[in-house]
Motif scaffolding. Structure first.
Motif, PDB file in Angstrom:
ATOM      1  N   HIS A 199      -7.549  -8.446   5.399  1.00  0.00           N
ATOM      2  CA  HIS A 199      -6.102  -8.433   5.111  1.00  0.00           C
ATOM      3  C   HIS A 199      -5.266  -8.602   6.380  1.00  0.00           C
ATOM      4  CE1 HIS A 199      -6.771  -7.304   1.002  1.00  0.00           C
ATOM      5  NE2 HIS A 199      -7.293  -6.137   1.298  1.00  0.00           N
ATOM      6  N   ARG A 211      -1.200   5.488  11.395  1.00  0.00           N
ATOM      7  CA  ARG A 211      -0.767   4.434  12.319  1.00  0.00           C
ATOM      8  C   ARG A 211      -1.575   3.171  12.044  1.00  0.00           C
ATOM      9  NH1 ARG A 211      -2.345   5.895  18.276  1.00  0.00           N
ATOM     10  NH2 ARG A 211      -1.936   8.092  17.910  1.00  0.00           N
ATOM     11  N   SER A 212      -1.234   2.098  12.768  1.00  0.00           N
ATOM     12  CA  SER A 212      -1.966   0.845  12.586  1.00  0.00           C
ATOM     13  C   SER A 212      -3.251   0.870  13.421  1.00  0.00           C
ATOM     14  CB  SER A 212      -1.112  -0.339  13.039  1.00  0.00           C
ATOM     15  OG  SER A 212      -1.909  -1.521  13.077  1.00  0.00           O
ATOM     16  N   LEU A 213      -4.287   0.312  12.860  1.00  0.00           N
ATOM     17  CA  LEU A 213      -5.540   0.231  13.624  1.00  0.00           C
ATOM     18  C   LEU A 213      -5.392  -0.728  14.804  1.00  0.00           C
ATOM     19  CD1 LEU A 213      -7.435  -2.552  13.010  1.00  0.00           C
ATOM     20  CD2 LEU A 213      -7.593  -1.476  10.797  1.00  0.00           C
ATOM     21  N   LEU A 214      -4.389  -1.597  14.744  1.00  0.00           N
ATOM     22  CA  LEU A 214      -4.170  -2.513  15.870  1.00  0.00           C
ATOM     23  C   LEU A 214      -3.644  -1.773  17.100  1.00  0.00           C
ATOM     24  CD1 LEU A 214      -2.702  -5.548  13.888  1.00  0.00           C
ATOM     25  CD2 LEU A 214      -5.028  -5.250  14.763  1.00  0.00           C
ATOM     26  N   GLY A 231     -12.874  -3.048   3.586  1.00  0.00           N
ATOM     27  CA  GLY A 231     -11.851  -3.750   2.813  1.00  0.00           C
ATOM     28  C   GLY A 231     -10.530  -3.879   3.535  1.00  0.00           C
ATOM     29  N   VAL A 232     -10.556  -4.012   4.851  1.00  0.00           N
ATOM     30  CA  VAL A 232      -9.309  -4.045   5.628  1.00  0.00           C
ATOM     31  C   VAL A 232      -9.207  -5.292   6.510  1.00  0.00           C
ATOM     32  CG1 VAL A 232      -7.841  -2.770   7.239  1.00  0.00           C
ATOM     33  CG2 VAL A 232      -9.348  -1.512   5.680  1.00  0.00           C
ATOM     34  N   PRO A 267      -7.737   2.943  -3.165  1.00  0.00           N
ATOM     35  CA  PRO A 267      -7.740   2.727  -4.607  1.00  0.00           C
ATOM     36  C   PRO A 267      -7.039   3.865  -5.349  1.00  0.00           C
ATOM     37  CG  PRO A 267      -9.893   3.531  -3.889  1.00  0.00           C
ATOM     38  CD  PRO A 267      -9.066   3.381  -2.646  1.00  0.00           C
ATOM     39  N   LEU A 305      -7.644   7.051   9.348  1.00  0.00           N
ATOM     40  CA  LEU A 305      -6.529   6.331   9.979  1.00  0.00           C
ATOM     41  C   LEU A 305      -6.051   5.253   9.012  1.00  0.00           C
ATOM     42  CD1 LEU A 305      -6.177   5.062  13.601  1.00  0.00           C
ATOM     43  CD2 LEU A 305      -5.901   3.442  11.726  1.00  0.00           C
ATOM     44  N   ASP A 306      -4.778   5.209   8.783  1.00  0.00           N
ATOM     45  CA  ASP A 306      -4.199   4.183   7.907  1.00  0.00           C
ATOM     46  C   ASP A 306      -2.697   4.172   8.168  1.00  0.00           C
ATOM     47  OD1 ASP A 306      -5.400   2.938   4.931  1.00  0.00           O
ATOM     48  OD2 ASP A 306      -3.244   2.800   5.322  1.00  0.00           O
ATOM     49  N   ARG A 307      -2.070   3.031   7.832  1.00  0.00           N
ATOM     50  CA  ARG A 307      -0.612   2.963   7.996  1.00  0.00           C
ATOM     51  C   ARG A 307       0.128   3.627   6.844  1.00  0.00           C
ATOM     52  NH1 ARG A 307       0.618  -3.334   9.216  1.00  0.00           N
ATOM     53  NH2 ARG A 307      -0.195  -3.479   7.107  1.00  0.00           N
ATOM     54  N   SER A 308      -0.535   3.741   5.697  1.00  0.00           N
ATOM     55  CA  SER A 308       0.172   4.103   4.472  1.00  0.00           C
ATOM     56  C   SER A 308       0.373   5.615   4.318  1.00  0.00           C
ATOM     57  CB  SER A 308      -0.610   3.566   3.264  1.00  0.00           C
ATOM     58  OG  SER A 308      -0.130   4.147   2.079  1.00  0.00           O
ATOM     59  N   TYR A 337       0.811  -1.220   0.000  1.00  0.00           N
ATOM     60  CA  TYR A 337       0.000   0.000   0.000  1.00  0.00           C
ATOM     61  C   TYR A 337       0.847   1.274   0.000  1.00  0.00           C
ATOM     62  CZ  TYR A 337      -4.014  -3.049   0.478  1.00  0.00           C
ATOM     63  OH  TYR A 337      -4.968  -4.010   0.251  1.00  0.00           O
TER      64      TYR A 337
END
Ligand SMILES: C[S@@+](CC[C@H](N)C(=O)[O-])C[C@H]1O[C@@H](n2cnc3c(N)ncnc32)[C@H](O)[C@@H]1O
Length: 425
Positions: free
Chosen positions: A147, A123-126, A143-144, A27, A96-99, A21
């Motif tokens: 994965h 950041r990571s959602l974890l 869509g997460v 997308p 929020l996303d890591r990318s 990503y």
């Protein structure tokens, strides 16, 4: 396999996912297109959140704080922030996303629109539990989860920041409509090692696609087009993703139920109803004997065209169901089309036909439906619509019957909903 080794493998796959990503933010979006159109969809549509999460009971004036977890290049974030801005709704949308690459695109889109109600969290959602973020009234994750190394852990992380009384909008892949995808993923794994750089793997996939045999199931699958129209990001995401798994209705239900969640809407509800698919009276009694989740699973297995499940869900103990659509102070709202546009689509025989991934769904509407729909604007109440039609000679009981039938028919298509209560009414 020793646990330590398994964990290391998991981390390596997740690292490849993160690299994907960064190389191909998903997308594919061009911020310049924001001047031309707003991309809308599910989950994350404001009108759907108002209705399917809050049952049209939560006042529009109450600030709404939303989290879009794994927001990617920003489709849901931009849609919801724009819809809130347009309607003067207070609150915020947290992307929020890591990318970092996805963030750049999403931020450029927000800037192009002048949106100032978005918060950016890379950041990571974890990491959500204990992060101090939230609580959020609505958490979107499209869509997460499929994965992640452990989708249930991801779901629990989302729930850790969900406010009491709030709800989720999720999308996960579904197997039948993805027929052919996993075969091709298997084929590509044989030709391009997961350790190769993303660009080299993409080159292999493009070469394979040029020679894909006519019999390959992906060629015959008309429900997916990311590999054709989604650019490099779409092709990579569909065929080279280091980890994706699809959930049947039963599997998704089990994932949600284990966390105490109940589905308020499978989008679109009509797609998960097997009765129109099997119009045989002898089968009807058998279908009606099934649990609602089994019915949805039956529709999924029969139609075979669902490539992703979109659901809204809430905690089981806070589920109240939607407000009464026949109440005089309920304000119906159309999700996207205007009432006039929808009315114009009604055939002379009173039916309107929707097509979902190739499956035609004709819907019978009462003769009064066009007149009713033309009065639906998200502000007029059912009582006001009844009064207007009464002024044109429609008896109250005829309106009541026609309204109940119209709402029932179009709500299950996710087209006609109830708006959040507003103080103006
Ligand atoms: C298939 S894309 C979906 C993007 C967007 N939600 C959409 O539907 O258009 C998956 C996104 O999830 C993000 N992602 C994957 N694992 C993540 C994690 N642990 N924490 C945060 N984001 C993650 C990726 O960076 C990527 O942007």
């Amino acid at each position: 396999m020793p646990a330590v080794y398994a964990a290391a493998m998991t981390d390596a796959t997740d690292a490849r996912l993160a690299a994907q990503y960064e190389a191909y933010p998903y997308p594919r979006r061009d911020p310049r297109d924001e001047t031309k159109r707003l991309i809308v969809g599910s989950p994350g549509h404001l009108r759907e959140i108002d209705y399917w999460v809050f049952g049209a009971r939560r006042p529009a004036a109450q600030p709404l704080h939303a989290l879009i977890a794994g927001g990617g290049t920003g489709d849901a974030t931009i849609m919801l922030a724009q819809q809130m801005a347009r309607e003067g709704r207070a609150g915020s949308v947290t992307w929020l996303d890591r990318s970092a690459a996805a963030r750049k695109v999403a931020q450029a889109r927000a800037e192009a629109r002048g949106l100032d109600n978005i918060v950016w969290q890379q950041r990571s959602l974890l990491e959500l539990p204990g992060s101090g973020l939230g609580p959020f009234d609505y958490v979107d994750c499209c869509g997460v989860l499929h994965h992640l190394p452990d989708p249930a852990e991801g779901l629990r992380a989302l729930l850790s920041v969900l406010a009491p009384g709030g709800g989720l909008g999720l999308m996960v892949y579904a197997p039948h409509g993805r027929t052919g995808v996993y075969m091709l993923q298997d084929a590509l794994r044989l030709l391009a090692s997961a350790d190769e750089p993303p660009a080299a793997r993409l080159d292999v996939a493009k070469r394979v696609m040029r020679h894909l045999p006519d019999t390959a199931w992906l060629r015959r699958n008309g429900f997916l087009d990311d590999h054709v129209n989604g650019g490099d990001a779409g092709l990579y995401d569909l065929l080279l993703n280091p980890r994706d798994r699809a959930f049947t209705v039963h599997e998704l239900h089990a994932l949600l139920a284990a966390e105490g969640l109940t589905v308020t809407c499978w989008v679109e509800p009509a797609r998960y109803d097997p009765i129109p698919l099997l119009p045989d009276p002898r089968l009807r009694t058998r279908i009606e004997a099934l649990h609602p989740t089994a019915r949805a699973a039956l529709a999924e297995a029969l139609a075979g065209n669902v490539s992703a499940h979109i659901v809204y869900c809430v905690r089981q103990h806070t589920a109240t169901g939607p407000a009464d659509p026949t109440a005089a102070d309920a304000a119906p709202v159309l999700r996207e089309l205007s009432g006039a546009e929808l009315a114009n689509g009604i055939a002379p025989d009173g039916t309107i036909t929707f097509v979902f991934d190739g499956l035609r769904q004709p819907v019978a509407l009462p003769p009064l439906a066009p007149a009713i729909l033309r009065l639906v604007d998200g502000r007029r109440t059912v009582g006001e619509i009844a009064a207007t039609l009464a002024g044109r000679g429609t008896p109250a009981d005829a309106f009541a019957r026609a309204w109940a039938a119209t709402f029932a028919a179009l709500e299950r298509l996710n087209r006609l909903l109830l708006a959040a209560p507003s103080h103006q009414r």
